[in-house]
Write a protein that holds these residues in place. Structure first.
Motif, PDB file in Angstrom:
ATOM      1  N   GLN A 284       2.653  10.772 -15.067  1.00 10.63           N
ATOM      2  CA  GLN A 284       1.984   9.916 -16.027  1.00 10.63           C
ATOM      3  C   GLN A 284       1.152   8.849 -15.318  1.00 10.63           C
ATOM      4  N   GLY A 285       1.664   8.296 -14.240  1.00  7.91           N
ATOM      5  CA  GLY A 285       0.966   7.207 -13.587  1.00  7.91           C
ATOM      6  C   GLY A 285      -0.264   7.641 -12.833  1.00  7.91           C
ATOM      7  N   PHE A 286      -0.258   8.828 -12.214  1.00 10.61           N
ATOM      8  CA  PHE A 286      -1.352   9.178 -11.324  1.00 10.61           C
ATOM      9  C   PHE A 286      -2.681   9.263 -12.058  1.00 10.61           C
ATOM     10  N   TRP A 287      -2.732  10.001 -13.159  1.00 10.49           N
ATOM     11  CA  TRP A 287      -4.012  10.237 -13.825  1.00 10.49           C
ATOM     12  C   TRP A 287      -4.606   8.949 -14.372  1.00 10.49           C
ATOM     13  N   GLN A 288      -3.754   8.057 -14.880  1.00  9.07           N
ATOM     14  CA  GLN A 288      -4.264   6.777 -15.341  1.00  9.07           C
ATOM     15  C   GLN A 288      -4.839   5.962 -14.182  1.00  9.07           C
ATOM     16  N   LEU A 289      -4.170   5.999 -13.040  1.00  8.60           N
ATOM     17  CA  LEU A 289      -4.639   5.211 -11.899  1.00  8.60           C
ATOM     18  C   LEU A 289      -5.914   5.809 -11.299  1.00  8.60           C
ATOM     19  N   LEU A 290      -6.043   7.126 -11.356  1.00  9.76           N
ATOM     20  CA  LEU A 290      -7.293   7.751 -10.914  1.00  9.76           C
ATOM     21  C   LEU A 290      -8.452   7.293 -11.808  1.00  9.76           C
ATOM     22  N   LEU A 291      -8.213   7.251 -13.118  1.00 12.16           N
ATOM     23  CA  LEU A 291      -9.249   6.774 -14.037  1.00 12.16           C
ATOM     24  C   LEU A 291      -9.546   5.299 -13.804  1.00 12.16           C
ATOM     25  N   VAL A 292      -8.526   4.520 -13.482  1.00 12.02           N
ATOM     26  CA  VAL A 292      -8.739   3.101 -13.168  1.00 12.02           C
ATOM     27  C   VAL A 292      -9.664   2.959 -11.968  1.00 12.02           C
ATOM     28  N   THR A 293      -9.465   3.787 -10.941  1.00 10.29           N
ATOM     29  CA  THR A 293     -10.319   3.709  -9.748  1.00 10.29           C
ATOM     30  C   THR A 293     -11.765   4.020 -10.093  1.00 10.29           C
ATOM     31  N   LEU A 294     -11.977   5.072 -10.886  1.00  7.38           N
ATOM     32  CA  LEU A 294     -13.344   5.434 -11.277  1.00  7.38           C
ATOM     33  C   LEU A 294     -14.000   4.326 -12.101  1.00  7.38           C
ATOM     34  N   LEU A 295     -13.263   3.782 -13.066  1.00  6.59           N
ATOM     35  CA  LEU A 295     -13.826   2.725 -13.902  1.00  6.59           C
ATOM     36  C   LEU A 295     -14.092   1.455 -13.095  1.00  6.59           C
ATOM     37  N   THR A 296     -13.263   1.200 -12.087  1.00  5.26           N
ATOM     38  CA  THR A 296     -13.490   0.034 -11.243  1.00  5.26           C
ATOM     39  C   THR A 296     -14.818   0.145 -10.501  1.00  5.26           C
ATOM     40  N   LEU A 297     -15.110   1.326  -9.987  1.00  3.34           N
ATOM     41  CA  LEU A 297     -16.401   1.526  -9.318  1.00  3.34           C
ATOM     42  C   LEU A 297     -17.550   1.338 -10.298  1.00  3.34           C
ATOM     43  N   LEU A 298     -17.380   1.821 -11.527  1.00  3.27           N
ATOM     44  CA  LEU A 298     -18.425   1.639 -12.535  1.00  3.27           C
ATOM     45  C   LEU A 298     -18.618   0.162 -12.863  1.00  3.27           C
ATOM     46  N   VAL A 299     -17.520  -0.566 -12.998  1.00  2.00           N
ATOM     47  CA  VAL A 299     -17.609  -2.010 -13.249  1.00  2.00           C
ATOM     48  C   VAL A 299     -18.332  -2.716 -12.109  1.00  2.00           C
ATOM     49  N   ALA A 329      -8.222  -3.158  -6.025  1.00  2.00           N
ATOM     50  CA  ALA A 329      -8.413  -1.747  -6.364  1.00  2.00           C
ATOM     51  C   ALA A 329      -7.861  -0.835  -5.277  1.00  2.00           C
ATOM     52  N   LEU A 330      -7.923  -1.264  -4.025  1.00  6.18           N
ATOM     53  CA  LEU A 330      -7.364  -0.455  -2.940  1.00  6.18           C
ATOM     54  C   LEU A 330      -5.847  -0.318  -3.080  1.00  6.18           C
ATOM     55  N   VAL A 331      -5.200  -1.348  -3.568  1.00  2.91           N
ATOM     56  CA  VAL A 331      -3.757  -1.246  -3.819  1.00  2.91           C
ATOM     57  C   VAL A 331      -3.489  -0.235  -4.926  1.00  2.91           C
ATOM     58  N   VAL A 332      -4.351  -0.203  -5.937  1.00  2.10           N
ATOM     59  CA  VAL A 332      -4.220   0.793  -7.005  1.00  2.10           C
ATOM     60  C   VAL A 332      -4.387   2.206  -6.442  1.00  2.10           C
ATOM     61  N   VAL A 333      -5.336   2.377  -5.526  1.00  3.30           N
ATOM     62  CA  VAL A 333      -5.530   3.683  -4.887  1.00  3.30           C
ATOM     63  C   VAL A 333      -4.256   4.105  -4.153  1.00  3.30           C
ATOM     64  N   ALA A 334      -3.680   3.179  -3.384  1.00  2.00           N
ATOM     65  CA  ALA A 334      -2.445   3.492  -2.663  1.00  2.00           C
ATOM     66  C   ALA A 334      -1.321   3.848  -3.633  1.00  2.00           C
ATOM     67  N   SER A 335      -1.252   3.143  -4.762  1.00  2.14           N
ATOM     68  CA  SER A 335      -0.218   3.438  -5.757  1.00  2.14           C
ATOM     69  C   SER A 335      -0.422   4.816  -6.363  1.00  2.14           C
ATOM     70  N   ALA A 336      -1.682   5.187  -6.629  1.00  4.51           N
ATOM     71  CA  ALA A 336      -1.966   6.506  -7.196  1.00  4.51           C
ATOM     72  C   ALA A 336      -1.572   7.614  -6.231  1.00  4.51           C
ATOM     73  N   VAL A 337      -1.896   7.443  -4.963  1.00  2.00           N
ATOM     74  CA  VAL A 337      -1.535   8.460  -3.972  1.00  2.00           C
ATOM     75  C   VAL A 337      -0.020   8.584  -3.859  1.00  2.00           C
ATOM     76  N   ARG A 338       0.670   7.452  -3.913  1.00  2.00           N
ATOM     77  CA  ARG A 338       2.136   7.495  -3.867  1.00  2.00           C
ATOM     78  C   ARG A 338       2.707   8.207  -5.087  1.00  2.00           C
ATOM     79  N   ARG A 339       2.124   7.981  -6.260  1.00  2.00           N
ATOM     80  CA  ARG A 339       2.586   8.672  -7.462  1.00  2.00           C
ATOM     81  C   ARG A 339       2.435  10.189  -7.310  1.00  2.00           C
ATOM     82  N   MET A 340       1.300  10.631  -6.790  1.00  2.00           N
ATOM     83  CA  MET A 340       1.113  12.067  -6.605  1.00  2.00           C
ATOM     84  C   MET A 340       2.081  12.623  -5.577  1.00  2.00           C
ATOM     85  N   ASP A 341       2.375  11.868  -4.535  1.00  2.00           N
ATOM     86  CA  ASP A 341       3.351  12.325  -3.556  1.00  2.00           C
ATOM     87  C   ASP A 341       4.721  12.514  -4.203  1.00  2.00           C
TER      88      ASP A 341
END
Length: 499
Positions: A284-299, A329-341
């Protein structure tokens, strides 16, 4: 946009007519067409690189004739594009090879056009597609100008080629008949040009000629995409611009604080409170955090467009607010990668999972590049982002995703006893070295479908990847059972999936 404005915009991108085709360019184009006809009909591997090299030479000769100098970034794009074509030569899996070929075309376009702005990076391939029509016409005009009044020279050249072909056929046949080893060597080295495949060979010949002429024409007369001017957004006041971003940064900070607390406090309390399983929490967490990363770049993109820029104080505010947001946002990226792991630990590695993790890591790198651009200036940022994407695709292919998936899943089987046999059967020959570590009957159940596919194909050396050749060697030394008990394999698969 009015019609007159549109026409003037296009006229501003036009360049002078390309220089006439030179002899070196024509020979390189001919070599590309012949190699395409002879090598590309049996699949894609090393042959794709062999065809691309004379096409690159045709573009180089045409660019030199037009007075273009070879710049450092041109070499980066050109060498990078050719380097990406190593992936099909190494990997049997189609999906990383396809990604590498598409990226190689994009880098080739950058090498042909040049440019350093975002429009040049994003719109470059359009100019190459435009040359698919203009290039052959340009080449035909060059041929007529060069050989229109020299029929005698053309005839002499054709006669020389015909005599050479006859000598090769006669003496080659005699030598092949005199020595079986030489006949085998000749059969392995000489591509198949049988009459039955004549129409297909003709299509490949045209494909090679048109592609090489398009590349050469683009090099001789590139579209100046750097002339495209993107209007800047209207700058906002400091309060109007900064308040939404500061609120967003506070939200990021709160989320990251929770993530750090969970990391150090353990997941058991979180799972108990949420009622989720370990795998559900991770998925559940990974896909939301991936979308957060994309939206952050757009912002960030829109924030830069509307950022206040009247004085040094505005620039410090922009760097401070966006730098903080990027760091969070980099911390969010690290959290997303950890969720997928975590999810991979529960369910194993798949192509989708390894792909989205690679994308998430690349997005994190883009954020780092944006932070660096805030310190040293953004002039180099478009090309750096493009280069990082190409390097990521190359690394993705060289790491062998299918091999990595098999390696991770076999290790998971050794640790937990769980294994998705049905998924392993669909992997490419790149997975054979890892799957070979399995014990029987699981090994034969996993490798037999891959062995069937390899037995059904007998491509020549130039259309055989290194991954396929290595798999053949392994399966030759330790062949799987010819007729495994598929019902037993199904029972094994069910037992391992739900153990």
């Amino acid at each position: 946009m009015a019609e007159d404005d549109r026409e003037s915009w296009l006229a501003g991108l036009q360049v002078r007519s390309p220089a006439p085709v030179r002899t070196a360019t024509l020979w390189a184009v001919l070599a590309t067409g012949l190699l395409s006809m002879l090598l590309l009909g049996d699949g894609l591997a090393l042959n794709l690189l062999l065809v691309a090299i004379p096409a690159a030479l045709a573009a180089y000769f045409a660019g030199r004739a037009a007075g273009r100098r070879t710049r450092a970034w041109t070499l980066v794009w050109g060498v990078g594009g050719l380097g990406l074509l190593i992936v099909p030569a190494l990997r049997d899996a189609d999906w990383p090879s396809f990604l590498a070929v598409v990226t190689a075309i994009a880098l080739g376009s950058l090498a042909l056009h040049g440019g350093r702005t975002w429009p040049a990076v994003l719109l470059g391939p359009i100019g190459v597609f435009n040359s698919l029509v203009a290039g052959p016409a340009w080449g035909w005009r060059g041929l007529r100008e060069r050989f229109g009044g020299a029929r005698r020279s053309v005839g002499a050249g054709l006669r020389a080629l015909a005599v050479s072909a006859v000598l090769l056929l006669v003496f080659g046949a005699l030598f092949a008949g005199a020595d079986a080893a030489f006949a085998d060597l000749l059969g392995d080295l000489v591509p198949d040009a049988s009459v039955s495949g004549g129409p297909w060979h003709a299509v490949l010949l045209v494909f090679g000629l048109v592609g090489a002429l398009a590349a050469a024409h683009t090099a001789a007369a590139p579209v100046q995409w750097d002339r495209v001017e993107v209007p800047e957004g209207r700058p906002r006041g400091r309060f109007e611009w900064a308040l939404p971003l500061i609120v967003l940064a506070v939200l990021f900070a709160a989320f990251n604080a929770v993530q750090l607390a969970v990391l150090f406090g353990g997941y058991d309390a979180v799972l108990k409170n949420t009622g989720q399983t370990y795998a559900q929490y991770a998925r559940q967490g990974f896909w939301q955090l991936l979308l957060v990363t994309l939206l952050t770049l757009l912002v960030i993109v829109f924030a830069l467009r509307w950022a206040p820029r009247d004085d040094a104080g505005d620039r410090k505010l922009v760097r401070g607010v966006l730098g903080t947001l990027c760091g969070l946002a980099l911390v969010v990226v690290a959290s997303a990668v950890r969720r997928m792991d975590m999810y991979v630990e529960a369910y194993g590695l798949t192509r989708l999972r390894v792909s989205v993790v690679a994308v998430e890591l690349w997005l994190g790198l883009v954020i780092v590049l944006i932070m660096a651009a805030g310190v040293w200036g953004a002039r180099w940022l478009p090309r750096a982002v493009a280069a990082s994407a190409a390097a990521g695709v190359l690394a993705f292919g060289l790491l062998s995703p299918d091999g990595l998936i098999a390696e991770r899943n076999v290790q998971r089987y050794e640790d937990t006893g769980k294994f998705d046999l049905d998924y392993a059967r669909d992997l490419s020959a790149d997975a054979v070295p890892a799957l070979d570590r399995l014990k029987e009957p699981l090994r034969s159940c996993a490798l037999r479908p891959i062995a069937y596919d390899l037995e059904a194909t007998d491509a020549p050396w130039y259309a055989t990847s290194w991954g396929e050749a290595r798999a053949r060697d392994i399966l030759h030394d330790r062949p799987p059972a010819k007729d495994p008990d598929w019902s037993a394999c199904s029972r094994v698969a069910d037992d391992l999936m739900y153990r």
